[in-house]
Scaffold this motif. Structure first.
Motif, PDB file in Angstrom:
ATOM      1  N   MET A  95     -13.934   5.400   4.832  1.00 50.91           N
ATOM      2  CA  MET A  95     -14.157   3.953   4.828  1.00 50.91           C
ATOM      3  C   MET A  95     -12.895   3.210   5.261  1.00 50.91           C
ATOM      4  O   MET A  95     -12.968   2.265   6.043  1.00 50.91           O
ATOM      5  CB  MET A  95     -14.599   3.494   3.437  1.00 50.91           C
ATOM      6  N   ILE A  96     -11.743   3.649   4.779  1.00 47.83           N
ATOM      7  CA  ILE A  96     -10.476   3.007   5.161  1.00 47.83           C
ATOM      8  C   ILE A  96     -10.238   3.194   6.656  1.00 47.83           C
ATOM      9  O   ILE A  96      -9.830   2.261   7.351  1.00 47.83           O
ATOM     10  CB  ILE A  96      -9.310   3.569   4.333  1.00 47.83           C
ATOM     11  N   GLY A  97     -10.511   4.392   7.170  1.00 50.55           N
ATOM     12  CA  GLY A  97     -10.351   4.638   8.599  1.00 50.55           C
ATOM     13  C   GLY A  97     -11.282   3.781   9.434  1.00 50.55           C
ATOM     14  O   GLY A  97     -10.882   3.238  10.465  1.00 50.55           O
ATOM     15  N   SER A  98     -12.503   3.630   8.989  1.00 49.02           N
ATOM     16  CA  SER A  98     -13.467   2.795   9.707  1.00 49.02           C
ATOM     17  C   SER A  98     -13.029   1.340   9.725  1.00 49.02           C
ATOM     18  O   SER A  98     -13.143   0.668  10.749  1.00 49.02           O
ATOM     19  CB  SER A  98     -14.848   2.893   9.056  1.00 49.02           C
ATOM     20  N   LEU A  99     -12.530   0.863   8.620  1.00 49.81           N
ATOM     21  CA  LEU A  99     -12.050  -0.514   8.568  1.00 49.81           C
ATOM     22  C   LEU A  99     -10.867  -0.703   9.505  1.00 49.81           C
ATOM     23  O   LEU A  99     -10.741  -1.741  10.155  1.00 49.81           O
ATOM     24  CB  LEU A  99     -11.664  -0.895   7.139  1.00 49.81           C
ATOM     25  N   GLY A 100     -10.011   0.287   9.593  1.00 44.86           N
ATOM     26  CA  GLY A 100      -8.882   0.202  10.511  1.00 44.86           C
ATOM     27  C   GLY A 100      -9.335   0.117  11.953  1.00 44.86           C
ATOM     28  O   GLY A 100      -8.793  -0.657  12.741  1.00 44.86           O
ATOM     29  N   LEU A 101     -10.339   0.894  12.299  1.00 43.58           N
ATOM     30  CA  LEU A 101     -10.872   0.848  13.667  1.00 43.58           C
ATOM     31  C   LEU A 101     -11.514  -0.500  13.951  1.00 43.58           C
ATOM     32  O   LEU A 101     -11.341  -1.068  15.033  1.00 43.58           O
ATOM     33  CB  LEU A 101     -11.893   1.965  13.885  1.00 43.58           C
ATOM     34  N   LEU A 102     -12.269  -1.009  13.010  1.00 45.61           N
ATOM     35  CA  LEU A 102     -12.926  -2.294  13.204  1.00 45.61           C
ATOM     36  C   LEU A 102     -11.917  -3.435  13.289  1.00 45.61           C
ATOM     37  O   LEU A 102     -12.118  -4.387  14.042  1.00 45.61           O
ATOM     38  CB  LEU A 102     -13.926  -2.555  12.073  1.00 45.61           C
TER      39      LEU A 102
END
Length: 51
Positions: free
Chosen positions: A15-22
């Protein structure tokens, strides 16, 4: 019990990685530009190694 904890930790990191990408590209247009630049870089590398 340990597997459940590890799954939760893995989900948290995902989830943290996805937020970083977004956050890196705020719009779909930005995502498209990033993808296009990545494709160009891959194409350039392929041409260099093809010679």
């Amino acid at each position: 019990m340990t597997q459940s904890f590890l799954k939760r930790i893995a989900l948290l990191f995902a989830m943290i990685g996805s937020l970083g990408l977004l956050a890196g590209c705020n719009t779909m247009e930005g995502l498209g530009q990033d993808t296009q630049e990545l494709g160009g870089a891959i194409e350039d590398e392929a041409e260099e190694h093809n010679d």
